[in-house]
Design an enzyme around this catalytic site. Sequence first.
Site, PDB file in Angstrom:
ATOM      1  N   ASP A  63      96.752  16.332  27.954  1.00  0.00           N
ATOM      2  CA  ASP A  63      96.549  15.978  29.362  1.00  0.00           C
ATOM      3  C   ASP A  63      97.832  15.578  30.077  1.00  0.00           C
ATOM      4  O   ASP A  63      97.782  14.847  31.080  1.00  0.00           O
ATOM      5  CB  ASP A  63      95.530  14.842  29.464  1.00  0.00           C
ATOM      6  CG  ASP A  63      94.095  15.340  29.397  1.00  0.00           C
ATOM      7  OD1 ASP A  63      93.715  16.132  30.271  1.00  0.00           O
ATOM      8  OD2 ASP A  63      93.367  14.949  28.473  1.00  0.00           O
TER       9      ASP A  63
ATOM     10  N   HIS B 192      82.739  18.289  32.029  1.00  0.00           N
ATOM     11  CA  HIS B 192      83.492  17.134  31.550  1.00  0.00           C
ATOM     12  C   HIS B 192      82.461  16.057  31.231  1.00  0.00           C
ATOM     13  O   HIS B 192      81.456  16.344  30.578  1.00  0.00           O
ATOM     14  CB  HIS B 192      84.559  16.697  32.564  1.00  0.00           C
ATOM     15  CG  HIS B 192      85.516  15.695  31.993  1.00  0.00           C
ATOM     16  ND1 HIS B 192      85.644  14.411  32.491  1.00  0.00           N
ATOM     17  CD2 HIS B 192      86.343  15.764  30.931  1.00  0.00           C
ATOM     18  CE1 HIS B 192      86.526  13.744  31.767  1.00  0.00           C
ATOM     19  NE2 HIS B 192      86.973  14.541  30.813  1.00  0.00           N
TER      20      HIS B 192
ATOM     21  N   GLU C  74      89.505  21.810  32.392  1.00  0.00           N
ATOM     22  CA  GLU C  74      88.571  20.899  31.727  1.00  0.00           C
ATOM     23  C   GLU C  74      87.453  20.501  32.682  1.00  0.00           C
ATOM     24  O   GLU C  74      87.561  19.536  33.424  1.00  0.00           O
ATOM     25  CB  GLU C  74      89.307  19.652  31.215  1.00  0.00           C
ATOM     26  CG  GLU C  74      88.433  18.790  30.330  1.00  0.00           C
ATOM     27  CD  GLU C  74      89.183  17.624  29.728  1.00  0.00           C
ATOM     28  OE1 GLU C  74      88.672  17.047  28.755  1.00  0.00           O
ATOM     29  OE2 GLU C  74      90.268  17.276  30.231  1.00  0.00           O
TER      30      GLU C  74
ATOM     31  N   ASP D 207      94.284  15.673  22.216  1.00  0.00           N
ATOM     32  CA  ASP D 207      93.944  14.941  23.442  1.00  0.00           C
ATOM     33  C   ASP D 207      94.992  13.891  23.792  1.00  0.00           C
ATOM     34  O   ASP D 207      94.681  12.847  24.374  1.00  0.00           O
ATOM     35  CB  ASP D 207      92.556  14.299  23.355  1.00  0.00           C
ATOM     36  CG  ASP D 207      91.964  13.997  24.733  1.00  0.00           C
ATOM     37  OD1 ASP D 207      92.514  14.478  25.747  1.00  0.00           O
ATOM     38  OD2 ASP D 207      90.945  13.282  24.808  1.00  0.00           O
TER      39      ASP D 207
ATOM     40  N   HIS E  45      82.861  18.402  25.166  1.00  0.00           N
ATOM     41  CA  HIS E  45      82.246  17.637  26.264  1.00  0.00           C
ATOM     42  C   HIS E  45      80.812  18.039  26.580  1.00  0.00           C
ATOM     43  O   HIS E  45      80.136  17.310  27.303  1.00  0.00           O
ATOM     44  CB  HIS E  45      83.068  17.713  27.559  1.00  0.00           C
ATOM     45  CG  HIS E  45      84.219  16.780  27.621  1.00  0.00           C
ATOM     46  ND1 HIS E  45      84.074  15.424  27.777  1.00  0.00           N
ATOM     47  CD2 HIS E  45      85.555  17.004  27.524  1.00  0.00           C
ATOM     48  CE1 HIS E  45      85.265  14.853  27.785  1.00  0.00           C
ATOM     49  NE2 HIS E  45      86.182  15.786  27.621  1.00  0.00           N
TER      50      HIS E  45
ATOM     51  N   HIS F 171      88.755  19.963  21.783  1.00  0.00           N
ATOM     52  CA  HIS F 171      89.053  18.621  21.264  1.00  0.00           C
ATOM     53  C   HIS F 171      87.761  17.872  20.947  1.00  0.00           C
ATOM     54  O   HIS F 171      87.306  17.033  21.696  1.00  0.00           O
ATOM     55  CB  HIS F 171      89.955  17.826  22.223  1.00  0.00           C
ATOM     56  CG  HIS F 171      89.438  17.638  23.616  1.00  0.00           C
ATOM     57  ND1 HIS F 171      89.001  18.664  24.423  1.00  0.00           N
ATOM     58  CD2 HIS F 171      89.307  16.518  24.379  1.00  0.00           C
ATOM     59  CE1 HIS F 171      88.624  18.197  25.596  1.00  0.00           C
ATOM     60  NE2 HIS F 171      88.785  16.889  25.596  1.00  0.00           N
TER      61      HIS F 171
ATOM     62  N   HIS G 290      94.491  20.779  23.285  1.00  0.00           N
ATOM     63  CA  HIS G 290      94.241  19.978  24.488  1.00  0.00           C
ATOM     64  C   HIS G 290      95.260  18.860  24.632  1.00  0.00           C
ATOM     65  O   HIS G 290      95.360  17.986  23.768  1.00  0.00           O
ATOM     66  CB  HIS G 290      92.835  19.370  24.430  1.00  0.00           C
ATOM     67  CG  HIS G 290      92.367  18.821  25.737  1.00  0.00           C
ATOM     68  ND1 HIS G 290      91.701  19.587  26.670  1.00  0.00           N
ATOM     69  CD2 HIS G 290      92.491  17.598  26.283  1.00  0.00           C
ATOM     70  CE1 HIS G 290      91.425  18.834  27.724  1.00  0.00           C
ATOM     71  NE2 HIS G 290      91.899  17.618  27.516  1.00  0.00           N
TER      72      HIS G 290
END
Length: 392
Positions: A22, A152, A125, A322, A193, A214, A20
């Site tokens: 971003d 999420h 995500e 992350d 999540h 993650h 993961h």
Amino acid sequence: MDFLAEARSLLASHPVVDGHNDLPWALREHVRYDLDRLDIAADQTGRLHTDIPRLRAGGVGAQFWSVYVRSDMAGDDAVSATLEQVDVVGRLLARYPADLARALTADDMEAARKEGRIASLMGAEGGHSINNSLATLRALHALGVRYMTLTHNDNNDWADSATDEPGVGGLSDFGREVVREMNRTGMLVDLSHVAVTTMRDALDTTEAPVIFSHSSARAICDHPRNIPDDVLERLAGNGGVAMATFVPKFILPEAVAWTAAADENMRANGLHPLDTTEAGMKVQRTYEAAHPRPMATASTVADHLDHMREAAGIDHIGIGGDFDGTAFTPAGLEDVAGYPNLVAELLRRGWSRADVAKLTWENAVRALRDAEAVARALQTTRAPSNATLDRA
């Protein structure tokens, strides 16, 4: 022994598959996808956690780029924003072909490794990205998305999040159909999540390996984003992989309360807690100067991995940093160049080269390959689902 040199040697043959990152959202936030204004071929320290020189220095061989949209986006707006994220990943691949290779399968990941390029996959995500449409789910898979995180930070109409009040009690009937359709298409079910009830419902439903892209161990840091032992223990029977994250508030108990206060400070300044733009980081740095934060380290992450190996087994753990999705990172893991520090710490603790190779490369590749095999089998017996939210 020079553990850092040994770590770099190991990563040269068994690089990191990171679950993961971003960067696509960071590019949206920083430059609204204008890649001329933020060139990741150059070192972007101070602006991003991720760029190609540091991916190379960190021994990253495959990256799941998160095509994330915030969960306060809804409906067609969420779908459109997800497509923008998919688009920018495609533009990165076209812009940096010597370094980034499009990967859709486990075989593609292995081919990229042999070529010395970074296999680039995508993960959506949050199930809000499909707007309750299985056809949209299939379209994302056709565009190259290879996992979807079921929620999420907020519940959606069919799945409960770890950081929201209970809604449907885990997965609804339609939520179970989403999992089944992900199995049929070959898209990995990502349980980071989600609420523990959702984790258990998904494991009861799935016919393919799941991942946690993650998340870390709840037994080490009691945060709702982490994985309890009973779920970790089920991964051996499922074939899945739990990928430990580096986010301090998920791995260091002392950081949980500190980060909650820092998030409230962001909101008081009219900013989203996940805002990593220059303005957002200025507020964060000011708060940190007045309230020094508890510092996680590579050793903190290694504590989680030690526990996750014990609970799930060495074949069922991985790494999902992350980066560029968090304001704060551990010492020694400040950015994507830091993975050798974590591997060195594991070697120092007595992990074998074979065990580290499973952690960094082999487990994630195997999970995707197994999901592909399940999909091929299901596609011979099951047609695309026409289920809807009200008629699952």
